[in-house]
Design a protein around this motif. Sequence first.
Motif, short mmCIF file in Angstrom:
data_model
loop_
_atom_site.label_atom_id
_atom_site.label_comp_id
_atom_site.label_asym_id
_atom_site.label_seq_id
_atom_site.Cartn_x
_atom_site.Cartn_y
_atom_site.Cartn_z
N ALA A 13 0.83 -1.21 0.00
CA ALA A 13 0.00 0.00 0.00
C ALA A 13 0.86 1.26 0.00
CB ALA A 13 -0.94 -0.01 1.21
N VAL A 14 1.95 1.24 0.77
CA VAL A 14 2.85 2.39 0.81
C VAL A 14 3.51 2.58 -0.56
CG1 VAL A 14 4.99 3.30 1.81
CG2 VAL A 14 3.26 2.27 3.29
N LYS A 15 3.97 1.50 -1.15
CA LYS A 15 4.61 1.57 -2.47
C LYS A 15 3.64 2.11 -3.51
CE LYS A 15 7.35 -1.19 -5.66
NZ LYS A 15 7.91 -2.51 -5.93
N ALA A 16 2.37 1.71 -3.44
CA ALA A 16 1.36 2.19 -4.38
C ALA A 16 1.15 3.70 -4.25
CB ALA A 16 0.05 1.45 -4.16
N LYS A 17 1.46 4.25 -3.08
CA LYS A 17 1.33 5.69 -2.87
C LYS A 17 2.61 6.44 -3.21
CE LYS A 17 -2.31 5.50 0.48
NZ LYS A 17 -3.23 6.13 -0.45
N GLY A 18 3.60 5.72 -3.74
CA GLY A 18 4.86 6.34 -4.11
C GLY A 18 5.83 6.53 -2.96
N GLY A 19 5.61 5.81 -1.87
CA GLY A 19 6.45 5.98 -0.69
C GLY A 19 7.35 4.79 -0.41
N TRP A 20 8.08 4.90 0.67
CA TRP A 20 8.96 3.85 1.18
C TRP A 20 8.48 3.42 2.55
CZ3 TRP A 20 14.73 5.74 0.81
CH2 TRP A 20 15.26 5.39 -0.42
N ALA A 21 8.50 2.13 2.80
CA ALA A 21 8.23 1.60 4.14
C ALA A 21 9.49 0.87 4.58
CB ALA A 21 7.04 0.67 4.13
N LEU A 22 10.38 1.59 5.21
CA LEU A 22 11.69 1.05 5.58
C LEU A 22 11.60 0.23 6.85
CD1 LEU A 22 13.66 4.35 4.96
CD2 LEU A 22 13.46 2.41 3.41
N LYS A 23 12.15 -0.97 6.81
CA LYS A 23 12.19 -1.85 7.98
C LYS A 23 13.24 -1.33 8.93
CE LYS A 23 11.37 -5.96 9.94
NZ LYS A 23 10.11 -6.25 10.54
N LEU A 24 12.86 -1.08 10.17
CA LEU A 24 13.80 -0.60 11.17
C LEU A 24 14.45 -1.77 11.89
CD1 LEU A 24 11.76 2.38 12.63
CD2 LEU A 24 13.67 2.47 11.04
N LEU A 25 15.73 -1.66 12.11
CA LEU A 25 16.45 -2.69 12.85
C LEU A 25 16.17 -2.53 14.33
CD1 LEU A 25 19.85 -2.50 10.95
CD2 LEU A 25 17.98 -4.11 10.60
N PRO A 26 16.11 -3.64 15.05
CA PRO A 26 15.75 -3.56 16.48
C PRO A 26 16.90 -3.10 17.37
CG PRO A 26 16.14 -5.82 15.85
CD PRO A 26 16.26 -5.00 14.59
N SER A 27 17.50 -1.94 17.01
CA SER A 27 18.59 -1.43 17.83
C SER A 27 18.08 -0.77 19.11
CB SER A 27 19.44 -0.43 17.03
OG SER A 27 18.62 0.63 16.58
N VAL A 28 16.83 -0.33 19.09
CA VAL A 28 16.18 0.24 20.27
C VAL A 28 14.96 -0.62 20.55
CG1 VAL A 28 14.97 2.24 21.20
CG2 VAL A 28 16.95 2.56 19.71
N SER A 29 14.92 -1.22 21.70
CA SER A 29 13.79 -2.07 22.07
C SER A 29 12.51 -1.25 22.09
CB SER A 29 14.03 -2.70 23.44
OG SER A 29 12.97 -3.54 23.78
N GLY A 30 11.48 -1.72 21.39
CA GLY A 30 10.20 -1.05 21.37
C GLY A 30 10.00 -0.15 20.18
N LEU A 31 11.03 0.04 19.35
CA LEU A 31 10.91 0.87 18.16
C LEU A 31 9.92 0.24 17.20
CD1 LEU A 31 12.30 3.48 17.20
CD2 LEU A 31 13.91 2.04 15.95
N PRO A 32 9.03 1.05 16.57
CA PRO A 32 8.07 0.48 15.62
C PRO A 32 8.76 -0.26 14.48
CG PRO A 32 7.42 2.70 16.22
CD PRO A 32 8.80 2.48 16.78
N ASP A 33 8.00 -1.12 13.79
CA ASP A 33 8.54 -1.97 12.73
C ASP A 33 9.02 -1.19 11.52
OD1 ASP A 33 7.91 -4.42 14.06
OD2 ASP A 33 5.83 -4.17 13.43
N ARG A 34 8.28 -0.16 11.13
CA ARG A 34 8.54 0.53 9.86
C ARG A 34 8.62 2.04 10.03
NH1 ARG A 34 9.51 -2.75 5.17
NH2 ARG A 34 8.86 -4.81 5.83
N LEU A 35 9.56 2.63 9.31
CA LEU A 35 9.64 4.07 9.12
C LEU A 35 9.08 4.32 7.74
CD1 LEU A 35 10.64 6.94 9.78
CD2 LEU A 35 12.82 6.29 8.78
#
Length: 89
Positions: A13-35
């Motif tokens: 869905a993000v790609k269809a809107k022309g965006g990026w959904a970047l997977k965040l690495l779990p370097s900080v516990s509790g950080l959301p999955d995607r930027l």
Amino acid sequence: MRERRVEAAFTSAVKAKGGWALKLLPSVSGLPDRLVLLPGGVVLFVELKSPTGTVEPHQTVVHRRLRTLGFTVLVLGNLEAVAQWADST
């Protein structure tokens, strides 16, 4: 339904809107999955869950901190929520 299916639908869905959904690495516990970066300079964080998944207390703390800094944080837990987000954006 597995979380990965919700995640695949969301990234499409993000790609269809022309965006990026970047997977965040779990370097900080509790950080959301995607930027998520959308056209027009829109930046948001997205936590994706399976329909039976719940946000853990340490994730709630990080989400609150991001919101306090002015960022949008979404929690999407099923395909319907992904579709609703895509339709409203």
